[in-house]
Design an enzyme around this catalytic site. Structure first.
Site, mmCIF file in Angstrom:
data_model
loop_
_atom_site.group_PDB
_atom_site.id
_atom_site.type_symbol
_atom_site.label_atom_id
_atom_site.label_comp_id
_atom_site.label_asym_id
_atom_site.label_seq_id
_atom_site.Cartn_x
_atom_site.Cartn_y
_atom_site.Cartn_z
ATOM 1 N NE ARG A 1 -2.578 -5.924 0.600
ATOM 2 C CZ ARG A 1 -2.793 -5.797 -0.702
ATOM 3 N NH1 ARG A 1 -1.805 -5.439 -1.494
ATOM 4 N NH2 ARG A 1 -3.980 -6.028 -1.210
ATOM 5 N N GLY B 1 0.804 -1.227 0.000
ATOM 6 C CA GLY B 1 0.000 0.000 0.000
ATOM 7 C C GLY B 1 0.834 1.273 0.000
ATOM 8 C CB SER C 1 -0.034 -7.491 -4.035
ATOM 9 O OG SER C 1 0.050 -6.250 -4.672
ATOM 10 C CD1 TRP D 1 -4.612 5.190 -0.354
ATOM 11 C CD2 TRP D 1 -4.748 3.143 0.554
ATOM 12 N NE1 TRP D 1 -5.801 5.110 0.329
ATOM 13 C CE2 TRP D 1 -5.908 3.854 0.888
ATOM 14 C CE3 TRP D 1 -4.608 1.823 1.012
ATOM 15 C CZ2 TRP D 1 -6.917 3.293 1.672
ATOM 16 C CZ3 TRP D 1 -5.620 1.275 1.783
ATOM 17 C CH2 TRP D 1 -6.764 1.998 2.106
ATOM 18 C CE LYS E 1 -8.963 -9.413 -8.496
ATOM 19 N NZ LYS E 1 -9.215 -10.744 -7.943
ATOM 20 N N GLY E 2 -6.835 -3.789 -5.125
ATOM 21 C CA GLY E 2 -7.021 -3.052 -3.873
ATOM 22 C C GLY E 2 -7.996 -3.717 -2.918
ATOM 23 C CG HIS F 1 9.947 -0.756 -1.077
ATOM 24 N ND1 HIS F 1 8.711 -0.557 -0.518
ATOM 25 C CD2 HIS F 1 9.774 -0.559 -2.417
ATOM 26 C CE1 HIS F 1 7.835 -0.248 -1.469
ATOM 27 N NE2 HIS F 1 8.458 -0.238 -2.631
HETATM 28 P P1 A3P Z 1 -3.270 -5.436 -5.115
HETATM 29 O O1 A3P Z 1 -2.202 -5.916 -6.018
HETATM 30 O O2 A3P Z 1 -3.680 -6.466 -4.098
HETATM 31 O O3 A3P Z 1 -4.440 -4.847 -5.826
HETATM 32 P P2 A3P Z 1 2.322 -0.728 -3.395
HETATM 33 O O4 A3P Z 1 1.791 0.641 -3.583
HETATM 34 O O5 A3P Z 1 3.088 -0.903 -2.122
HETATM 35 O O6 A3P Z 1 3.019 -1.220 -4.599
HETATM 36 O O7 A3P Z 1 1.048 -1.670 -3.158
HETATM 37 C C1 A3P Z 1 0.211 -2.017 -4.221
HETATM 38 C C2 A3P Z 1 -1.083 -2.586 -3.684
HETATM 39 O O8 A3P Z 1 -1.850 -1.537 -3.079
HETATM 40 C C3 A3P Z 1 -1.919 -3.142 -4.813
HETATM 41 O O9 A3P Z 1 -2.655 -4.226 -4.235
HETATM 42 C C4 A3P Z 1 -2.811 -1.961 -5.131
HETATM 43 O O10 A3P Z 1 -3.971 -2.288 -5.864
HETATM 44 C C5 A3P Z 1 -3.133 -1.454 -3.734
HETATM 45 N N1 A3P Z 1 -3.591 -0.066 -3.714
HETATM 46 C C6 A3P Z 1 -3.059 0.991 -4.373
HETATM 47 N N2 A3P Z 1 -3.767 2.107 -4.119
HETATM 48 C C7 A3P Z 1 -4.763 1.763 -3.279
HETATM 49 C C8 A3P Z 1 -5.840 2.476 -2.662
HETATM 50 N N3 A3P Z 1 -6.015 3.772 -2.862
HETATM 51 N N4 A3P Z 1 -6.676 1.786 -1.842
HETATM 52 C C9 A3P Z 1 -6.506 0.463 -1.635
HETATM 53 N N5 A3P Z 1 -5.512 -0.276 -2.196
HETATM 54 C C10 A3P Z 1 -4.657 0.358 -3.005
#
Ligand code: A3P
Length: 313
Positions: free
Chosen positions: A140, A63, A148, A66, A280-281, A118
């Site tokens: 997470r 996340g 993911s 986000w 997918k989030g 990271h």
């Molecule tokens: P998924 O692959 O399960 O959909 P990072 O930003 O650390 O690379 O993490 C990516 C993950 O965060 C992805 O998960 C992505 O879809 C999810 N993500 C990105 N923006 C988000 C948001 N605003 N709300 C919820 N999940 C989000």
């Protein structure tokens, strides 16, 4: 790569992958692709943290983007965030070790005191650990993190010309590697544990949150994050609904549509298209990929590693 770093890196334990340019090396207990190591070593030597800096730390795919969007909005108070199509969270807030690979002088032009990484806690540049700056860590649930990461790796592979024709790691192999800690910034469990302990030791400096908590109460956490960042919402801002606007602006739907805009799609954060960061989030997507046995074995590791810390998802 400079000779100095080449020599250090040549002595590190290695883990062969099907993608030779992305060979993994173990550096101070954590695994990184070869291409990130120079940046990591360089940053640890030269990066000078200021006390007003805020670091968004995370294991990959938990996340980060986000959190970047939320922290940027809280810091700048902009509810027009990302309306200018040149501003997506992954582009505004640098992930230090990866941005170094793309542009070793990125620090010279970065003005906002907001950075992401990271890197594990113990590998953060000393100046971050010794300064009064603040750290926000997002983690997470490990099965969703792995899933993911699996999908993201496949997307990266499709995007990178030199990797296109190399066969992918089968799921079982990638899963085994993850469980053994052999994934970017892994072991996952050690990464989380280090930040969890740091948040207990220095609660005023290290804020620990989970993707799952952030999803279940985004508004509540936006307010908590603002307090922690020293930027609490005023009564007037609350009356104007600014926290709610930030939640909406940074929602999965909103960030996905922005990254899918034609003008944004064509740019990419390094080798990776902008839309790859928003898949997918959802919570629990692991059920669509992992077998029951896989789930059991990862849960067992999580229980062994986290139970004593009182850390649950
Ligand atoms: P998924 O692959 O399960 O959909 P990072 O930003 O650390 O690379 O993490 C990516 C993950 O965060 C992805 O998960 C992505 O879809 C999810 N993500 C990105 N923006 C988000 C948001 N605003 N709300 C919820 N999940 C989000």
């Amino acid at each position: 790569m400079s000779m100095k770093y080449k020599e250090i890196i040549s002595t590190l334990p290695k883990h062969e992958t099907p993608y030779p340019p992305y060979e993994f090396c173990q550096y101070q207990g954590f695994w990184f692709p070869f291409i990130l190591l120079e940046g990591i070593a360089f940053l640890s030597e030269v990066f000078k943290a200021e006390s007003c800096d805020i670091f968004l730390c995370s294991f990959p795919k938990t996340g980060t983007n986000w959190l970047k969007a939320l922290a940027f909005s809280i810091m700048t108070r902009s509810d027009q965030l990302f309306d200018d199509s040149t501003k997506l969270p992954q582009e505004i807030v640098p992930t230090m070790e990866t941005d170094y690979v793309l542009n070793p002088t990125f620090l010279d032009t970065h003005e906002l005191p907001l950075f992401a990484t990271h890197l594990p806690y113990t590998l953060l540049p000393q100046s971050i650990l010794e300064s009064d700056c603040k750290i926000i860590y997002i983690c997470r649930e490990p099965k969703d993190t792995f899933v993911s990461l699996w999908h993201f790796t496949k997307t990266v592979k499709k995007n990178v010309e030199e990797l296109k024709d190399i066969p992918s790691n089968p799921l079982e192999q990638a899963f085994e590697n993850f469980c053994e800690g052999k994934s970017v910034s892994g072991p996952y469990w050690d990464h989380v544990t280090e930040y969890w302990k740091a948040s207990l030791d220095r609660p005023d400096r290290v804020f620990f949150l989970t993707y799952e908590d952030l999803k279940s109460d985004t508004l509540g956490y936006v307010k908590k994050l603002a307090e922690f960042m020293g930027k609490p919402f005023s009564q007037e801002e609350e009356m104007q609904g600014l926290p709610e606007k930030i939640v909406t602006r940074c929602s999965f739907q909103s960030l996905t549509s922005l990254s899918n805009l034609e003008e944004n799609k064509t740019r990419s954060a390094g080798l990776i298209s902008n839309s790859a960061f928003f898949r997918k989030g959802e919570i629990g997507d692991w059920k669509n990929l992992l077998t029951e046995d896989m789930a059991k074995s990862i849960d067992q590791i999580t229980q062994e590693k986290f139970q004593c810390l009182g850390l649950t998802f």
